[in-house]
Design a protein around this motif. Structure first.
Motif, mmCIF file in Angstrom:
data_model
loop_
_atom_site.group_PDB
_atom_site.id
_atom_site.type_symbol
_atom_site.label_atom_id
_atom_site.label_comp_id
_atom_site.label_asym_id
_atom_site.label_seq_id
_atom_site.Cartn_x
_atom_site.Cartn_y
_atom_site.Cartn_z
ATOM 1 N N UNK A 279 -3.483 1.146 -3.396
ATOM 2 C CA UNK A 279 -2.670 -0.018 -3.763
ATOM 3 C C UNK A 279 -1.490 0.488 -4.578
ATOM 4 N N UNK A 280 -0.320 -0.028 -4.279
ATOM 5 C CA UNK A 280 0.881 0.365 -5.006
ATOM 6 C C UNK A 280 0.855 -0.219 -6.407
ATOM 7 N N UNK A 281 1.563 0.428 -7.328
ATOM 8 C CA UNK A 281 1.636 -0.103 -8.689
ATOM 9 C C UNK A 281 2.561 -1.299 -8.763
ATOM 10 N N UNK A 282 3.269 -1.573 -7.695
ATOM 11 C CA UNK A 282 4.097 -2.781 -7.640
ATOM 12 C C UNK A 282 3.176 -3.983 -7.502
ATOM 13 N N UNK B 42 0.841 -1.191 0.000
ATOM 14 C CA UNK B 42 0.000 0.000 0.000
ATOM 15 C C UNK B 42 0.877 1.242 0.000
ATOM 16 N N UNK B 43 0.427 2.272 -0.690
ATOM 17 C CA UNK B 43 1.111 3.569 -0.692
ATOM 18 C C UNK B 43 0.305 4.541 0.147
ATOM 19 N N UNK B 44 0.990 5.374 0.902
ATOM 20 C CA UNK B 44 0.362 6.417 1.710
ATOM 21 C C UNK B 44 0.834 7.744 1.147
ATOM 22 N N UNK B 45 -0.096 8.572 0.686
ATOM 23 C CA UNK B 45 0.238 9.865 0.097
ATOM 24 C C UNK B 45 -0.505 10.978 0.821
ATOM 25 N N UNK B 46 0.123 12.137 0.810
ATOM 26 C CA UNK B 46 -0.512 13.312 1.384
ATOM 27 C C UNK B 46 -1.095 14.133 0.245
#
Length: 90
Positions: free
Chosen positions: A48-51, A35-39
């Motif tokens: 969901x990450x592109x990985x 999972x990616x966490x972005x501000x």
């Protein structure tokens, strides 16, 4: 107008959270997913990450059929063939 949250999670003392089943389904994630966490402004967005995990790739490649069972010996021979081919003198 404020919307209802999709789900709630509780933070453990170790800083971990559980991702609720409805969120996992919506994101299409499972064990090993990243999972990616972005501000974004005043919000934190989780996506969901592109990985992709090896399980994700396997599902795409073999969606219509199960892979042929292999023995450990078969895998070792395949690795040896690949190494010989890759490092062969030309």
């Amino acid at each position: 107008m404020k919307t209802m949250p999709l789900a709630h999670s509780k933070l453990t003392a170790q800083g971990q959270i559980s991702v609720p089943v409805d969120v996992r389904r919506k994101l299409g994630i499972g064990p090993g997913s990243i999972l990616e966490w972005d501000e974004e402004g005043d919000k934190i967005v989780v996506r969901r990450s592109v990985r992709f995990s090896s399980e994700d790739i396997h599902r795409v490649l073999f969606a219509d059929r199960a892979p042929k069972p292999r023995t450990i010996e078969d895998m070792k021979k395949g690795i040896q063939r690949h190494i010989r081919k890759r490092h062969a003198r030309r």
